[in-house]
Design a protein around this motif. Sequence first.
Motif, PDB file in Angstrom:
ATOM      1  N   LEU A 207     -56.821 -25.178  -3.509  1.00 30.08           N
ATOM      2  CA  LEU A 207     -58.194 -25.141  -4.002  1.00 30.08           C
ATOM      3  C   LEU A 207     -58.234 -25.155  -5.526  1.00 30.08           C
ATOM      4  O   LEU A 207     -59.160 -25.723  -6.129  1.00 30.08           O
TER       5      LEU A 207
ATOM      6  N   TRP B 154     -62.910 -18.607  -1.513  1.00 35.44           N
ATOM      7  CA  TRP B 154     -62.705 -19.213  -2.830  1.00 35.44           C
ATOM      8  C   TRP B 154     -63.767 -18.785  -3.831  1.00 35.44           C
ATOM      9  O   TRP B 154     -63.468 -18.617  -5.019  1.00 35.44           O
ATOM     10  N   SER B 155     -64.999 -18.583  -3.386  1.00 36.31           N
ATOM     11  CA  SER B 155     -66.037 -18.164  -4.327  1.00 36.31           C
ATOM     12  C   SER B 155     -65.713 -16.807  -4.932  1.00 36.31           C
ATOM     13  O   SER B 155     -66.042 -16.538  -6.099  1.00 36.31           O
TER      14      SER B 155
ATOM     15  N   ARG C  75     -57.816 -28.705  -6.434  1.00 35.75           N
ATOM     16  CA  ARG C  75     -59.051 -29.447  -6.155  1.00 35.75           C
ATOM     17  C   ARG C  75     -60.101 -29.212  -7.238  1.00 35.75           C
ATOM     18  O   ARG C  75     -60.767 -30.149  -7.682  1.00 35.75           O
ATOM     19  N   GLU C  76     -60.264 -27.973  -7.670  1.00 36.62           N
ATOM     20  CA  GLU C  76     -61.321 -27.664  -8.641  1.00 36.62           C
ATOM     21  C   GLU C  76     -60.879 -27.790 -10.089  1.00 36.62           C
ATOM     22  O   GLU C  76     -61.704 -27.957 -10.983  1.00 36.62           O
TER      23      GLU C  76
ATOM     24  N   THR D 223     -59.403 -22.906 -16.883  1.00 36.77           N
ATOM     25  CA  THR D 223     -59.584 -24.312 -16.563  1.00 36.77           C
ATOM     26  C   THR D 223     -58.286 -25.059 -16.826  1.00 36.77           C
ATOM     27  O   THR D 223     -57.643 -24.863 -17.856  1.00 36.77           O
TER      28      THR D 223
ATOM     29  N   ARG E 133     -61.935 -17.351  -7.121  1.00 35.22           N
ATOM     30  CA  ARG E 133     -61.983 -18.145  -8.364  1.00 35.22           C
ATOM     31  C   ARG E 133     -62.508 -17.331  -9.544  1.00 35.22           C
ATOM     32  O   ARG E 133     -62.212 -17.639 -10.700  1.00 35.22           O
TER      33      ARG E 133
ATOM     34  N   GLU F  37     -65.046 -21.230   1.931  1.00 34.94           N
ATOM     35  CA  GLU F  37     -66.062 -21.107   0.884  1.00 34.94           C
ATOM     36  C   GLU F  37     -66.197 -19.672   0.393  1.00 34.94           C
ATOM     37  O   GLU F  37     -66.239 -19.417  -0.817  1.00 34.94           O
TER      38      GLU F  37
END
Length: 405
Positions: A349, A24-25, A352-353, A379, A28, A21
């Motif tokens: 990840l 990745w926070s 996933r996102e 995106t 990203r 967490e």
Amino acid sequence: MSARTVVTGIGVATANGLGVEEFWSATRVGKNAIGPIARFDAAQYPARLAGEIRGFEVGDHLPSRLIPQTDRMTQLALVAADCAFADADVSPGDIPEYDMGVVTASTSGGFEFGQNELKKLWSQGSRYVSAYQSFAWFYAVNSGQISIRNGMRGPSGVVVSDHAGGLDAIAQARRQIRKGSKLIVSGGFDASVCPWGWAAQLAGGRLSTSDEPDRAYLPFDDHAQGYVPGEGGALLILEEERTARERGAENIYGEIAGYGATFDPRPGSGREPGLRRAIEIALADAGVEAGDVDVVFADAAATPSLDRQEAEAIAAVFGPFGVPVTAPKTMIGRLYSGAAPVDVVSALLAIREGLIPPTTNVERSTSYDIDLVTGQPRTASARTALVLARGYGGFNSALVVRATD
């Protein structure tokens, strides 16, 4: 058709995060974690920046008996392994010990531990050297300590092929899963931010000497002048998909779908570098076409000649500007054997996102025919990712990961 090997747990430790967490926070959104070296006085060295893991107190994570016998890289790896097991919701004691193995990669081994013991040898004498020096510096020590701590007696080993090693280790782990092992821990860690390790890295001639954290590591940029090293890496829990689903695994991040490795020809031979061929082998192994790949995580050496070779290989396979390319390692530095496993984590990840992390600090260059994701995250409906890694001396590796649902 071979059974599918999937990732069910992740343990990661880098300069911008400990654990999935936190990592990745930061990744990203492109949070830069490169800064001046704090672990030793680097003022007299030509390179003075690194991606250091700040605030890591090993005593908060590991029993006291392990601390004096382990190098920093092993301490980080042991904590990452614990995190990966917890993330996979697996207790090693619940699996037969010969059904579990560990395959890791290492570039330099326990450099800082070795440095400290050599200092004792030279300044105090041999009787002051720790008995743990016999193994704490060794390339295979992470595999050994992880297997001992978790009672794992199945197929284990270590791969030493510099930056490419992280992908080579994961591929070897996939082979063991296909041979019948129930679970393999795989990935890589390095942590050589110490005077001895720093001197060794400088000897390679590829380190950036910039003192500007936001402009020091610039792959595929006209101002590229070398890379910034970092410390850390990632470990993955790999299982056969059917076995994972039967035990009720809640986290299935994706599949290790394809792998290819080559070696560059002799310098001066006039032959093409081997990276393009490694990509083609990985795609064929995964059973996908170039058009199926949604994003490429680049090796990103930040040396103009190597950047050009990589960009040309990507363009040759996917076409000029044919696929988004990113190198989030610009936030944390190149982690040697830990770099590619971290990129695999980022790729999983991102899938996933549906978000491709950016290549931070890099300005778009007109010199390379690739669609480099810079500035802001992008995106994207990503289902398949390609991760590239190249090592000193000519190693090339490519790994395809994809969604499983």
